[in-house]
Design a protein around this motif. Structure first.
Motif, PDB file in Angstrom:
ATOM      1  N   ASN A 327       0.810  -1.221   0.000  1.00 57.69           N
ATOM      2  CA  ASN A 327       0.000   0.000   0.000  1.00 57.69           C
ATOM      3  C   ASN A 327       0.842   1.271   0.000  1.00 57.69           C
ATOM      4  O   ASN A 327       0.313   2.361  -0.226  1.00 57.69           O
ATOM      5  N   LYS A 340      -0.908  10.579  -0.797  1.00 57.80           N
ATOM      6  CA  LYS A 340      -1.844   9.611  -1.369  1.00 57.80           C
ATOM      7  C   LYS A 340      -1.540   8.195  -0.883  1.00 57.80           C
ATOM      8  O   LYS A 340      -2.450   7.415  -0.585  1.00 57.80           O
ATOM      9  N   GLY A 344      -4.118   6.169   1.360  1.00 53.55           N
ATOM     10  CA  GLY A 344      -4.586   4.873   0.872  1.00 53.55           C
ATOM     11  C   GLY A 344      -4.367   3.774   1.898  1.00 53.55           C
ATOM     12  O   GLY A 344      -5.215   2.888   2.072  1.00 53.55           O
TER      13      GLY A 344
END
Length: 374
Positions: A327, A340, A344
């Protein structure tokens, strides 16, 4: 090489530049206040080895005759020791594997796995403990000889898939500068072949048997008229135990045996008892300290405003380091963006926490007087 007017240079196997003396060049060395001169004599005639041309290089050492005893007893042994240490440090390490059609022999490829203890996402306490244990093992030749034990050590790495067992082995090999032998028991015909494979391993190596729980090891205690024939065609549990710490395991020294498993409860207690697997290391889910290592590896950051939220979620959720690392990586053609990636990860952790809570609620035990599980 100081003092030489001409040197030869070539590109080594590791991409580094290797220097050597040119013919008739000499260098001066000093040892305990005594000067010696090394000179490269004319190379001897070429000879062929397996179709390759190899040239012998002869070096002449010049010193005053009154220093003969110093050179023989102290100087040359130290030079040889330093040479062996440099060779071990600079040589290309290898990853060995075995295939069923290779008649119980190893094949190898160059090994350049990048994992180190600095990049390993592991509980810091466990990591430090493992490093100290490896240091003690490496210095333990005299100790093992004194207590009458073979110079080897066994490690059991256990935990869910994705918790870093293979990366830990790679970090161990890079730390010790050992070769790695990846032993696949499914390709070994019987106990004799297993023993022969062990005898072909070299010192300063790590022998790895991954997913040991998935191996079908027959107990030697069988009641059948064909027991002898059957055992010749199978690896038995007793054969594996002898491989790890039987008489043949003492042939050679400075070897590490690592077993990995996702299901430690499925293993025979005799296989993992202390003395065979000297150290048991549980590979756990990713917690905040391990996450910080991954964040530094993948995002080049050591702190961020979102870390507090991530820390809380990691304490409440079981996610493996492999899933966390996934991730933190940009997906597809998207460029790496720290915010981001971290956002996430937070969403994935929240989803995992919700799914985990749902499973627990479905599996909770009913109060006394009721039967069944919801």
């Amino acid at each position: 090489m100081e003092g030489a007017h001409k040197l030869n240079a070539k590109l080594g196997d590791n991409g580094d530049t290797q220097f050597s003396l040119d013919e008739k060049q000499e260098v001066v060395d000093s040892f305990r206040g005594t000067r010696m001169w090394w000179k490269l004599s004319k190379a001897s005639d070429d000879y062929s080895l397996y179709g390759r041309k190899i040239q012998r290089r002869n070096y002449m050492l010049v010193f005053h005759k009154r220093h003969r005893q110093l050179v023989q007893d102290s100087y040359l042994p130290e030079i040889l020791q330093q040479g062996r240490a440099l060779t071990a440090k600079n040589r290309q390490r290898r990853l060995y594997t075995h295939h069923e059609n290779h008649m119980s022999t190893w094949t190898h490829v160059p090994w350049k796995h990048p994992a180190t203890f600095d990049t390993l996402a592991m509980d810091p306490g466990k990591k430090d403990e493992l490093i100290e244990d490896l240091k003690m093992f490496q210095k333990g030749k005299e100790y093992h000889s004194k207590v009458g034990k073979a110079w080897k050590r066994g490690y059991l790495l256990y935990g869910p898939s994705g918790t870093g067992k293979s990366s830990t082995i790679s970090a161990m090999a890079n730390f010790l500068k050992y070769d790695v032998y990846d032993l696949d028991l499914t390709t070994v015909t019987n106990n004799t072949d297993l023993r022969n494979l062990f005898l072909q391993t070299t010192e300063q190596s790590i022998i790895v048997i991954e997913d040991i729980h998935a191996m079908e090891l027959e107990d030697k205690r069988m009641s059948t008229d064909f027991q002898w024939y059957y055992e010749r065609k199978k690896i038995t549990l007793s054969g594996l135990l002898n491989f790890i710490d039987g008489l043949w395991s003492a042939c050679g020294g400075e070897r590490i045996i690592v077993l990995t498993t996702n299901h430690v409860d499925k293993l025979d207690p005799g296989l993992i008892r202390r003395g065979r697997m000297d150290k048991h290391i549980e590979m756990s889910y990713c917690r905040f300290e391990a996450f910080k290592v991954l964040a530094n590896n993948y995002l080049d950051i050591t702190e961020h405003p979102l870390f507090t939220k991530i820390q809380r979620l990691l304490d409440e959720t079981d996610m493996t380091p492999a899933d966390v690392a996934h991730n933190l990586m940009p997906q597809g053609k998207r460029k790496r963006n720290t915010n981001k990636c971290l956002t996430g990860l937070i969403q994935k952790l929240k989803k995992a926490k919700l799914e985990s809570g749902t499973r627990l609620s479905r599996g909770r035990v009913l109060p006394t007087g009721h039967q069944g599980i919801i």
